[in-house]
Design an enzyme around this catalytic site. Structure first.
Site, PDB file in Angstrom:
ATOM      1  N   GLY A  14       0.816  -1.083  -0.185  1.00 18.28           N
ATOM      2  CA  GLY A  14      -0.156   0.180   0.140  1.00 18.28           C
ATOM      3  C   GLY A  14       0.866   1.487  -0.142  1.00 18.28           C
ATOM      4  O   GLY A  14       0.477   2.435   0.317  1.00 18.28           O
ATOM      5  N   GLY A  17      -0.496   4.917  -1.056  1.00 17.17           N
ATOM      6  CA  GLY A  17      -1.549   5.335  -0.139  1.00 17.17           C
ATOM      7  C   GLY A  17      -1.283   6.343   0.585  1.00 17.17           C
ATOM      8  O   GLY A  17       0.050   6.972   0.700  1.00 17.17           O
ATOM      9  N   GLN A  18      -2.156   6.764   1.303  1.00 12.28           N
ATOM     10  CA  GLN A  18      -1.765   8.155   2.267  1.00 12.28           C
ATOM     11  C   GLN A  18      -0.950   7.790   3.012  1.00 12.28           C
ATOM     12  O   GLN A  18       0.244   8.957   2.994  1.00 12.28           O
ATOM     13  CB  GLN A  18      -3.397   8.553   2.832  1.00 12.28           C
ATOM     14  CG  GLN A  18      -3.049   9.673   3.501  1.00 12.28           C
ATOM     15  CD  GLN A  18      -4.142  10.117   4.697  1.00 12.28           C
ATOM     16  OE1 GLN A  18      -4.622   9.369   5.185  1.00 12.28           O
ATOM     17  NE2 GLN A  18      -4.218  11.317   4.991  1.00 12.28           N
ATOM     18  N   ARG A  42      -0.940   0.533  -8.201  1.00 14.11           N
ATOM     19  CA  ARG A  42      -0.917   1.570  -9.089  1.00 14.11           C
ATOM     20  C   ARG A  42       0.369   2.242  -9.168  1.00 14.11           C
ATOM     21  O   ARG A  42       1.430   1.825  -8.181  1.00 14.11           O
ATOM     22  CB  ARG A  42      -2.058   2.437  -8.999  1.00 14.11           C
ATOM     23  CG  ARG A  42      -2.060   3.153  -7.511  1.00 14.11           C
ATOM     24  CD  ARG A  42      -3.328   4.040  -7.135  1.00 14.11           C
ATOM     25  NE  ARG A  42      -3.502   4.314  -5.817  1.00 14.11           N
ATOM     26  CZ  ARG A  42      -3.242   5.538  -5.249  1.00 14.11           C
ATOM     27  NH1 ARG A  42      -2.746   6.346  -5.890  1.00 14.11           N
ATOM     28  NH2 ARG A  42      -3.447   5.542  -4.017  1.00 14.11           N
ATOM     29  N   ASP A  59      -0.438  -7.357  -5.727  1.00 19.72           N
ATOM     30  CA  ASP A  59      -1.636  -7.280  -5.449  1.00 19.72           C
ATOM     31  C   ASP A  59      -1.625  -8.130  -4.195  1.00 19.72           C
ATOM     32  O   ASP A  59      -1.397  -9.609  -4.325  1.00 19.72           O
ATOM     33  CB  ASP A  59      -2.608  -7.892  -6.458  1.00 19.72           C
ATOM     34  CG  ASP A  59      -4.066  -8.306  -5.981  1.00 19.72           C
ATOM     35  OD1 ASP A  59      -4.384  -7.994  -4.751  1.00 19.72           O
ATOM     36  OD2 ASP A  59      -4.886  -8.419  -6.995  1.00 19.72           O
ATOM     37  N   TYR A 149     -15.313  -2.544   7.235  1.00 20.99           N
ATOM     38  CA  TYR A 149     -13.915  -2.147   7.422  1.00 20.99           C
ATOM     39  C   TYR A 149     -13.453  -2.573   9.021  1.00 20.99           C
ATOM     40  O   TYR A 149     -12.423  -2.907   9.172  1.00 20.99           O
ATOM     41  CB  TYR A 149     -13.665  -0.749   7.211  1.00 20.99           C
ATOM     42  CG  TYR A 149     -12.238  -0.120   7.399  1.00 20.99           C
ATOM     43  CD1 TYR A 149     -11.013  -0.306   6.759  1.00 20.99           C
ATOM     44  CD2 TYR A 149     -12.169   1.035   8.451  1.00 20.99           C
ATOM     45  CE1 TYR A 149     -10.014   0.012   7.281  1.00 20.99           C
ATOM     46  CE2 TYR A 149     -11.130   1.711   8.779  1.00 20.99           C
ATOM     47  CZ  TYR A 149      -9.784   1.175   8.075  1.00 20.99           C
ATOM     48  OH  TYR A 149      -8.736   1.655   8.316  1.00 20.99           O
ATOM     49  N   LYS A 153     -10.742  -5.051  10.647  1.00 18.49           N
ATOM     50  CA  LYS A 153      -9.652  -4.619  11.733  1.00 18.49           C
ATOM     51  C   LYS A 153      -9.782  -5.309  12.905  1.00 18.49           C
ATOM     52  O   LYS A 153      -8.528  -5.592  13.467  1.00 18.49           O
ATOM     53  CB  LYS A 153      -9.805  -3.105  11.902  1.00 18.49           C
ATOM     54  CG  LYS A 153      -9.338  -2.301  10.432  1.00 18.49           C
ATOM     55  CD  LYS A 153      -8.069  -2.478  10.145  1.00 18.49           C
ATOM     56  CE  LYS A 153      -7.457  -1.896   8.684  1.00 18.49           C
ATOM     57  NZ  LYS A 153      -6.025  -2.178   8.650  1.00 18.49           N
ATOM     58  N   ILE A 179      -6.040  10.210   9.787  1.00 11.72           N
ATOM     59  CA  ILE A 179      -4.771  10.967   9.634  1.00 11.72           C
ATOM     60  C   ILE A 179      -4.952  12.146   8.668  1.00 11.72           C
ATOM     61  O   ILE A 179      -5.586  12.044   7.364  1.00 11.72           O
ATOM     62  CB  ILE A 179      -3.874  10.091   9.122  1.00 11.72           C
ATOM     63  CG1 ILE A 179      -3.551   8.433   9.833  1.00 11.72           C
ATOM     64  CG2 ILE A 179      -2.401  10.553   8.762  1.00 11.72           C
ATOM     65  CD1 ILE A 179      -3.304   8.952  11.353  1.00 11.72           C
TER      66      ILE A 179
HETATM   67  C1  AKB Z   1     -11.285   5.775   7.680  1.00  8.66           C
HETATM   68  O1  AKB Z   1     -12.009   7.027   8.229  1.00  8.66           O
HETATM   69  O2  AKB Z   1     -11.797   4.840   7.214  1.00  8.66           O
HETATM   70  C2  AKB Z   1      -9.929   5.930   8.220  1.00  8.66           C
HETATM   71  C3  AKB Z   1      -9.583   5.251   9.552  1.00  8.66           C
HETATM   72  C4  AKB Z   1     -10.168   6.244  10.794  1.00  8.66           C
HETATM   73  O3  AKB Z   1      -9.247   4.154   9.739  1.00  8.66           O
HETATM   74  N1  AKB Z   1      -9.230   7.059   8.018  1.00  8.66           N
END
Ligand code: AKB
Length: 325
Positions: A14, A17-18, A42, A59, A149, A153, A179
């Site tokens: 990743g 990514g950010q 990418r 990937d 998500y 996690k 972040i």
């Molecule tokens: C999100 O908003 O999904 C992320 C996080 C808080 O893990 N920035």
């Protein structure tokens, strides 16, 4: 714990990514460009990342692609930053499961088989849910998230801890807050408004925020995020009572307070509020977190508050946007 190999051949998944993009640069600064392999699906976003060390297309859901890179570069440490975030995960829960669970499983299995020194697996405030105390969310608390998500996690934290106990693999992780950063835009998160607002304030003096003005969430400025990540990865294993699930506090502010702080620098700035589906996600997360475990076990303490973060963000973004014109 397998600390016999020197930690110096690093893979960052990743990496475009950010967080991954800035983390890769920080690691290259510390360990040397050639020792830090950036992996993404990418093309690297800019010359800094592209030209400062190796880049590989990987990937993470394809174990053979991951394993080939680990073998080619003799990788001993992974920062596994590839993930589908909360808002994107609600639009495509199947993809979120595939990347966040199967991708993580591949990383942990390859790390175990190759006797790696250490693996970093980020978690998130998204592990919390509406039943978690909100002010602050304790370190040890109920974890019943309502997003895919968040669910992935929680599973990631448990799986990482399982690998520590069962296989002696040194897995570490932080529950990242939202972040805020000036280099790479976040993609698909609920906290993305806290970054978008800066671009819009500078470029158009207006922003329509997708959460309510009184929405308070835990946030952190990128320099603190990178420092915390490196600190945890360098911490003495013997001092860690937790491994994959450290709460981490930086700043907590409402969307309205952020807009007001920006307005001090850009008086014409106007912020409007039009909550969308992400409001419900934000409402299921805590307002602040108790990070005393991170403070006690590896000496964490943030450096930025709201005024210093806003001033620094505006300065860095203005410079970047002028350079791009
Ligand atoms: C999100 O908003 O999904 C992320 C996080 C808080 O893990 N920035």
């Amino acid at each position: 714990m397998s600390t016999h190999r020197e930690m110096k051949r690093i893979l960052v998944t990743g990496a475009c990514g950010q967080i991954g993009s800035e983390l890769t640069l920080a690691l290259r600064e510390k360990y040397g460009g050639e020792n830090v392999v950036a992996a993404g699906h990418r093309t690297p976003p800019g010359p800094a990342l592209r030209d400062s060390g190796p880049f590989e297309f990987v990937d993470v859901t394809k174990r053979d692609e991951l394993e080939a890179v680990v073998r080619r570069y003799n990788i001993d440490t992974v920062y596994h930053m590839a993930a589908v975030l909360s808002a994107a995960g609600e639009k495509n829960p199947h993809l979120a499961w595939d990347v966040n669970i199967n991708g993580l499983y591949n990383v942990l299995e390859v790390a175990r088989e190759h006797n790696m020194v250490r693996v970093f697996v980020p978690s998130s405030i998204a592990v919390f849910g509406p039943e978690t105390p909100r002010d602050p969310a304790p370190q040890e608390t109920v974890l019943r998230p309502t997003t895919m998500y968040g669910l992935t996690k929680v599973t990631g934290e448990l799986l990482g801890n399982y690998y520590v106990r069962r296989f002696g693999l040194d897995v570490r992780g932080i529950r990242y807050p939202g972040i805020i950063s000036s280099e790479t835009l976040p993609g698909g998160g609920t906290t993305d408004y806290a970054v978008e607002i800066f671009y819009e304030a500078i470029q158009h003096k207006r922003y329509t925020c997708f959460v309510r003005e009184d929405t308070v969430l835990p946030m952190m400025y990128m320099p603190d995020c990178i420092r915390a990540t490196l600190m945890l990865m360098e911490a003495d294993f013997a001092r860690l009572k937790h491994h994959t699930d450290f709460n981490l506090a930086g700043l907590s502010f409402s969307a309205g307070e952020l807009a007001a702080e920006i307005k001090k620098h850009i008086p014409e700035f106007v912020c409007e509020y039009q909550p969308d589906f992400r409001q419900q996600i934000a409402d299921s997360w805590p307002r602040t977190v108790d990070d005393s475990a991170a403070r006690e076990e590896w000496g964490w303490s943030p450096q930025y508050d709201l005024p210093t973060m806003v001033a620094d963000m505006l300065e860095k973004l203005r410079r970047k946007l002028v350079a791009q014109d």
